[in-house]
Design a protein around this motif. Structure first.
Motif, PDB file in Angstrom:
ATOM      1  N   ALA A 140       0.877  -1.181   0.000  1.00  0.00           N
ATOM      2  CA  ALA A 140       0.000   0.000   0.000  1.00  0.00           C
ATOM      3  C   ALA A 140       0.908   1.222   0.000  1.00  0.00           C
ATOM      4  N   VAL A 141       0.470   2.267  -0.674  1.00  0.00           N
ATOM      5  CA  VAL A 141       1.278   3.493  -0.683  1.00  0.00           C
ATOM      6  C   VAL A 141       0.600   4.516   0.231  1.00  0.00           C
ATOM      7  N   ALA A 142       1.300   4.855   1.322  1.00  0.00           N
ATOM      8  CA  ALA A 142       0.736   5.819   2.285  1.00  0.00           C
ATOM      9  C   ALA A 142       1.435   7.164   2.113  1.00  0.00           C
ATOM     10  N   THR A 143       0.707   8.216   2.432  1.00  0.00           N
ATOM     11  CA  THR A 143       1.275   9.563   2.354  1.00  0.00           C
ATOM     12  C   THR A 143       1.461  10.106   3.766  1.00  0.00           C
ATOM     13  N   VAL A 144       2.605  10.702   4.010  1.00  0.00           N
ATOM     14  CA  VAL A 144       2.889  11.244   5.343  1.00  0.00           C
ATOM     15  C   VAL A 144       2.034  12.493   5.555  1.00  0.00           C
ATOM     16  N   SER A 145       1.226  12.468   6.623  1.00  0.00           N
ATOM     17  CA  SER A 145       0.444  13.677   6.893  1.00  0.00           C
ATOM     18  C   SER A 145       0.933  14.384   8.152  1.00  0.00           C
ATOM     19  N   GLY A 146       1.939  13.830   8.813  1.00  0.00           N
ATOM     20  CA  GLY A 146       2.522  14.514   9.971  1.00  0.00           C
ATOM     21  C   GLY A 146       3.766  13.783  10.458  1.00  0.00           C
ATOM     22  N   ASN A 147       4.736  14.525  10.955  1.00  0.00           N
ATOM     23  CA  ASN A 147       5.952  13.941  11.529  1.00  0.00           C
ATOM     24  C   ASN A 147       6.375  14.849  12.681  1.00  0.00           C
ATOM     25  N   PHE A 148       6.025  14.431  13.907  1.00  0.00           N
ATOM     26  CA  PHE A 148       6.227  15.300  15.070  1.00  0.00           C
ATOM     27  C   PHE A 148       7.231  14.678  16.023  1.00  0.00           C
ATOM     28  N   ARG A 149       8.151  15.510  16.510  1.00  0.00           N
ATOM     29  CA  ARG A 149       9.116  15.005  17.487  1.00  0.00           C
ATOM     30  C   ARG A 149       8.435  14.882  18.848  1.00  0.00           C
ATOM     31  N   LEU A 150       8.612  13.705  19.481  1.00  0.00           N
ATOM     32  CA  LEU A 150       7.970  13.461  20.777  1.00  0.00           C
ATOM     33  C   LEU A 150       8.905  13.736  21.929  1.00  0.00           C
ATOM     34  N   ILE A 162       4.756   9.579  13.680  1.00  0.00           N
ATOM     35  CA  ILE A 162       4.645   9.746  12.227  1.00  0.00           C
ATOM     36  C   ILE A 162       3.264   9.275  11.777  1.00  0.00           C
ATOM     37  N   VAL A 163       2.532  10.161  11.149  1.00  0.00           N
ATOM     38  CA  VAL A 163       1.156   9.837  10.746  1.00  0.00           C
ATOM     39  C   VAL A 163       1.131   9.513   9.250  1.00  0.00           C
ATOM     40  N   LEU A 164       0.612   8.325   8.946  1.00  0.00           N
ATOM     41  CA  LEU A 164       0.528   7.869   7.553  1.00  0.00           C
ATOM     42  C   LEU A 164      -0.929   7.828   7.119  1.00  0.00           C
ATOM     43  N   ASP A 165      -1.187   8.419   5.979  1.00  0.00           N
ATOM     44  CA  ASP A 165      -2.555   8.464   5.460  1.00  0.00           C
ATOM     45  C   ASP A 165      -2.659   7.488   4.295  1.00  0.00           C
ATOM     46  N   PHE A 166      -3.674   6.627   4.323  1.00  0.00           N
ATOM     47  CA  PHE A 166      -3.800   5.599   3.293  1.00  0.00           C
ATOM     48  C   PHE A 166      -4.738   5.989   2.151  1.00  0.00           C
ATOM     49  N   GLY A 167      -5.221   7.206   2.179  1.00  0.00           N
ATOM     50  CA  GLY A 167      -6.051   7.684   1.072  1.00  0.00           C
ATOM     51  C   GLY A 167      -7.242   6.785   0.822  1.00  0.00           C
ATOM     52  N   GLN A 168      -7.338   6.245  -0.387  1.00  0.00           N
ATOM     53  CA  GLN A 168      -8.471   5.396  -0.753  1.00  0.00           C
ATOM     54  C   GLN A 168      -8.219   3.921  -0.437  1.00  0.00           C
TER      55      GLN A 168
END
Ligand code: A2P
Length: 408
Positions: A140-150, A162-168
């Motif tokens: 699956a190809v996911a798009t990064v919608s956030g990358n926050f330092r904890l 790191i937030v990955l969005d899977f779209g459709q």
């Protein structure tokens, strides 16, 4: 002519179509019966003693493949290395002693009667997990919608959410499951990098309900366990991702380390560092359900070097005290004695024992391999101190899907 029962064996194999070549089986085999080349992971029929130690750690289940074969016709390593898929079960109709049970059932029965087990079952009320929806050949190809330092500014480690969005794409996960990341590029031998597994840090509906996304908790690896400098391929790839970048994802995996669904279930969670990912997923699932008043308590033991190194420290501190009983253990705070999660478990022995003894309690341990023994010992001591028979309890906890361990 019939084949004598002693001439028929259950040969342990690895399904090359499902295997993601993560090396977990080879690492876990205590007798070095598993080997690989650039194409396949295979089981040496001359060495494997069907001890099943490799079964539980395999994220895909590819390792749990068996064929009944005449002893003289066992598949050799050389044959297995050439496979693109498993051969069909050969006809053994004439074989005396060839089992009528499917091989998987036979294995479970054999393991159970030997008093050992493969993977622990999931909690009885866990939702049904999807696994292996996306193989390496079709990620699956996911798009990064956030990358926050904890981790805090002064922290020695760089841990990211790191937030990955899977779209459709449908990529259903449950709390406690893992996904595989395919880092781009090739290794020193020119082969594609093997996938790396990460626990999902979000509850099943994702970071936000109705957004088709999930989060990972990733620590940038810049040194090995001995402190020598090394650049982790996948962790550096992930930590450097920017919003809008894409990532190839395989999986999901995991059918055991899952949370109970029934009201009133208690969770006892023990973790260090990024082992907090599944705990964050489970805690967040339960937090969102507070208004439903389903009952059940949460107790968390969380170890890190210092507060600024602890992922999700801020959000955890904001959770209501009557929702979750949090016990931090910091090992490197200047001027304070070193404290590990097992020390905190001992301090809370009475409460821990009471919780573990409750048949509605489910135990989860995730984090550094090194903590495995110490935590098990601390739980055992806490229970024994309260007059409980830990040695009798542990096998029951495991058999009932109430004791789950994931270390790395
Ligand atoms: P330490 O300060 O001894 O390294 P890390 O930051 O490396 O991911 O580790 C997370 C926490 O787990 C740290 O506080 C670390 O302490 C601690 N830790 C290391 N080894 C063990 C162990 N054997 N049992 C419990 N905790 C451990």
């Amino acid at each position: 002519m019939t084949t004598a029962a002693t001439d028929v064996v259950r040969q342990h194999l690895i399904d090359p179509e499902i295997c993601i070549r993560c090396n977990t089986c080879e690492e876990s085999c205590p007798i070095d019966a598993i080997t690989h080349d650039e194409r396949n992971y295979v089981v040496n029929p001359g060495k494997c003693d069907n001890c099943n130690v490799c079964i539980a750690p395999c994220p895909t289940g590819a390792i749990d493949s068996w064929r009944q074969v005449a002893k003289v016709e066992m598949y050799s390593i050389e044959e297995q290395l050439k496979w693109d898929s498993l051969p069909p079960q050969r006809e053994l109709a004439d074989a005396e002693g060839a089992s009528e049970l499917p091989p998987e059932v036979e294995r479970i029965v054999a393991a159970a009667s030997a008093g050992q087990g493969g993977a622990s079952p999931p909690p009885w009320s866990a939702a049904h997990p999807y696994v292996n929806l996306y193989p390496a050949a079709k990620p699956a190809v996911a798009t990064v919608s956030g990358n926050f330092r904890l981790t805090g500014d002064g922290a020695s480690s760089d841990i990211r959410h790191i937030v990955l969005d899977f779209g459709q794409a449908a990529f259903p996960v449950l709390e406690g499951q893992t996904i595989g990341i395919l880092p781009p590029g090739t290794d020193a031998q020119g082969r594609p990098h093997h996938p790396r597994l990460y626990s999902v840090a979000s509850p099943r509906e994702g970071e936000r309900p109705r957004y088709n996304n999930l989060a990972l908790t990733v620590k940038r690896v810049d040194e090995d366990h001995e402190g020598r400098p090394v650049k982790g391929v996948a962790s550096n790839f992930l930590c450097d991702l920017a919003k809008g970048d894409t990532v190839n994802v395989i999986g999901p995996y995991g059918t055991s380390f899952l949370m109970p669904n029934h009201p009133g279930a208690n969770l006892l969670m023990v973790c260090t560092g990024t082992g907090s990912a599944p705990m964050r997923a489970m805690t967040e699932r339960r937090r969102r359900r507070i208004p439903l008043k389903e009952g059940g308590s949460l107790m968390l033991f969380f170890g890190a070097r210092a507060p600024e190194e602890l992922p999700y420290f801020g959000p955890l501190m904001k959770l209501p005290k009557d929702f979750i009983d949090i016990n931090f253990a910091f090992s490197r705070v200047p001027g304070e004695p070193k404290c590990y999660v097992q020390d905190r478990i001992r301090e809370r022995a009475a409460d821990v024992a009471k919780l573990v003894a409750d048949p509605n309690t489910f135990v989860y341990i995730c984090g550094l391999k090194g903590m495995e023994e110490g935590v098990a010992q601390a739980l055992a001591d806490a229970c024994r101190e309260q007059g409980l028979d830990w040695d009798a309890m542990l096998p029951t906890l495991r058999a009932q899907g109430r004791y789950h361990l994931e270390t790395y």
